[in-house]
Design a protein around this motif. Structure first.
Motif, PDB file in Angstrom:
ATOM      1  N   GLY A  43       6.378 -49.891  55.045  1.00  0.00           N
ATOM      2  CA  GLY A  43       6.299 -50.142  53.618  1.00  0.00           C
ATOM      3  C   GLY A  43       6.448 -51.603  53.250  1.00  0.00           C
ATOM      4  O   GLY A  43       6.496 -51.934  52.062  1.00  0.00           O
ATOM      5  N   SER A  65       0.899 -54.732  55.762  1.00  0.00           N
ATOM      6  CA  SER A  65       1.641 -53.667  55.103  1.00  0.00           C
ATOM      7  C   SER A  65       2.100 -52.685  56.166  1.00  0.00           C
ATOM      8  O   SER A  65       2.154 -53.002  57.338  1.00  0.00           O
ATOM      9  CB  SER A  65       0.758 -52.981  54.075  1.00  0.00           C
ATOM     10  N   CYS A  66       2.403 -51.511  55.733  1.00  0.00           N
ATOM     11  CA  CYS A  66       3.000 -50.582  56.672  1.00  0.00           C
ATOM     12  C   CYS A  66       2.008 -50.209  57.763  1.00  0.00           C
ATOM     13  O   CYS A  66       0.811 -50.196  57.571  1.00  0.00           O
ATOM     14  CB  CYS A  66       3.471 -49.330  55.966  1.00  0.00           C
ATOM     15  N   ASP A  91       3.844 -45.725  51.968  1.00  0.00           N
ATOM     16  CA  ASP A  91       4.180 -45.601  53.380  1.00  0.00           C
ATOM     17  C   ASP A  91       3.398 -44.415  53.925  1.00  0.00           C
ATOM     18  O   ASP A  91       3.669 -43.272  53.560  1.00  0.00           O
ATOM     19  CB  ASP A  91       5.686 -45.383  53.528  1.00  0.00           C
TER      20      ASP A  91
END
Lengths: 259, 297
Positions: free
Chosen positions: A167, B275-276, B215
């Motif tokens: 995240g 990012s994730c 996520d």
């Protein structure tokens, strides 16, 4: 730190891609069938090591553990620009899981007076990612995993990493010595310079250390490995079908049928 | 910090209970922890032992109660500023101490980046057996058997840990289901002694930026694109809409789509850089499947 950091980059020889078989008796990977190559995430570690040297001076030593033929992956690292290579090879290492493997590498890193130890995120043959944290833990050093970028701060004796966390990201500063696991694909590994490559493949000879050189002869191998392979089963192949659809909705419908 | 010792004469009979590391960041628990409590409950029942949740952080308030509602008999809480945000060295030292004091037989840890960073570190000083990315965990043949995909998922390896404790396993999010919490369950919350001081740490988190992007480990449906998309993610968005899913792509593909489609670049480009990442496509762990990045719109 007048002469820059001692940078050690850990690399591993792995069987190429899926071209491997399982020994039916031991349940272990049969490495003899597949071509042996450098673990692909390790290219990112080598690139990061060379970049660190360019930023702050010092030396890059490639380090590997394996059979005598594993010296080939040191040649790859030296061809890309590593100054030297060390091969840990000994029958006593055979059957080691990540605990003794990281112990041997940790002792070698100490022996090399490492300031920074780098490794790939994980290996393509075992996929545990446990060795870099294991090296750090054995030596009581800091660790930085899933690293995207590194920034050397020699004036503070620290290394700053941008880490990928689910995240988002974080930036962490670690005191030296530190062990870094570079994220796979986070940089663009350079290609080997031709002259360097020829040197690596013809003149370069790695330093070889065995278990007793590292003082770990009683702490490596299968007997010192907490985990054992208790069995191996072939996975059932997933039935596959192929068909063409005209729209996303139609595809969604088909996916819905099998979910 | 404490370096490892190689004590191999371990009395495995002295080790009891199933522990779950409850990963939390700023009070937000990683969903995989709830899944592991559910799995850990089954294992503990089968072994006739207790399920123990381990929570580290600062100003932890409601998490221990939720751990009990989700199956824990006991919750060990290490509450101190040194544990927020996560760092491997203070977490590792605290865990080493707790394992030495309380001797768990099994420890389950989420296979997130934080969980894998943690597990790899803490397994060493206790000379524990650690198996990554387990997809099956069970009591069988009178022992704890951990199964994980091997060779790109073509085989399933059974890993055992006969002579060392704890037997540690990491598990990816989504492998096991999480049971609904039962608010009437009862359990014990124990504040443990914190053995780490800030002065002993070797790392400093300078900046942390999370939560700006979905996520994908939390997504039930991920529609992923690679370089074959040639910069056109429209069909992926369409399919994701139809499936109520999330769009993700390999980094190169997302980069290409971002630069080629300026009208949607803000939606497809990586927010604040990388990012994730996760492995949404297959539970079979492999480096080659790494590098997914979430696309946004």
């Amino acid at each position: 730190m007048d002469n820059g950091w001692n940078i050690v980059v850990c690399v591993k020889q792995v069987p190429d891609a899926d071209d491997v078989s399982i020994d039916p008796d031991t349940g272990r990977l049969n490495r003899s069938d597949a071509e042996a190559v450098l673990n692909s995430p390790d290219y990112n570690a080598i690139e990061a090591a060379l970049s660190l040297r360019e930023a702050g001076g010092g030396t890059v030593t490639a380090l590997t553990m394996g059979p005598p033929t594993a010296g080939e992956v040191l040649q790859v690292a030296v061809g890309m620009g590593a100054d030297d290579g060390v091969l840990l090879t000994d029958r006593a290492f055979g059957g080691s899981d990540t605990w003794p493997t990281s112990l041997a590498l940790a002792r070698a890193a100490e022996e090399l007076d490492a300031d920074v130890v780098l490794g790939g995120e994980e290996t393509t043959d075992s996929s545990t990612g446990q060795v870099p944290p294991g090296i750090a833990a054995h030596n009581g050093w800091a660790q930085l995993t899933y690293v995207e970028e590194l920034e050397a701060r020699p004036e503070e004796d620290r290394l700053v990493a941008r880490r990928d966390v689910e995240g988002g990201y974080e930036r962490v500063a670690a005191e030296l010595p530190v062990v870094v696991a570079m994220g796979f694909g986070e940089n663009t590994p350079r290609t080997a310079d031709l002259h360097r490559k020829i040197y690596a493949e013809t003149e370069f000879e790695p330093t070889e250390w065995d278990a007793s050189d590292l003082g770990v002869e009683d702490e490596v191998g299968m007997a010192a490995s907490p985990t054992q392979v208790g069995g191996m089963a072939t996975a059932d192949p997933v039935p596959r079908e192929q068909s063409m659809v005209d729209s996303a909705d139609e595809l969604a419908e088909k996916i819905g049928e099998v979910r | 910090m404490m370096a490892a010792t190689g004590d191999t004469d371990i009395d495995v009979e002295a080790y009891d209970d199933v522990w779950v590391f409850v990963e939390q960041h700023d009070g937000e628990v990683a969903s995989v922890a709830w899944e592991l409590l559910t799995k850990g409950r089954d294992l503990a029942d089968e072994r006739g032992e207790d399920l123990v949740a381990l929570v580290m952080g600062e100003d932890i308030d409601s998490i221990p109660e939720e751990c009990i509602a989700r199956g824990a008999d006991r919750v060990l809480v290490a509450d101190d500023p040194v544990f927020e945000p996560y760092r491997s060295d203070p977490y590792g030292e605290q865990f080493r101490y707790l394992v030495e004091e309380r001797k768990p037989a099994i420890a389950l840890i989420g296979g997130t980046h934080t969980g894998r960073d943690f597990a790899g570190r803490v397994a060493v000083p206790n000379h524990a057996g650690l198996t990554a990315d387990c997809t099956e965990l069970e009591m069988a043949n009178d022992r704890y058997e951990m199964r994980r995909p091997a060779f790109g998922g073509d085989a399933l390896a059974t890993i055992i840990c006969p002579d060392h404790r704890p037997q540690m396993s990491t598990v990816r999010a989504g492998v096991f289901p999480a049971a609904e919490p039962d608010p009437d369950r009862e359990g014990e919350v124990i504040d443990v002694e914190v053995v780490v001081e800030e002065d002993d740490t070797m790392t400093e988190v300078l900046e942390r930026d999370v939560g700006d992007v979905a996520d994908i480990t939390d997504a039930d449906v991920v529609v992923a694109g690679g370089m074959g998309t040639e910069g056109d993610f429209d069909p992926l968005w369409e399919l994701a809409d139809a499936l109520d899913g999330t769009v993700a792509g390999t980094r190169d593909a997302v980069d290409e789509a971002g630069s080629n489609r300026p009208d949607r670049s803000a939606k497809l480009a990586r927010p604040s850089g990388r990012s994730c990442t996760s492995r949404p496509v297959s539970p079979a762990p492999s480096s080659t499947s790494r590098g997914w990045t979430t696309a946004r719109r």
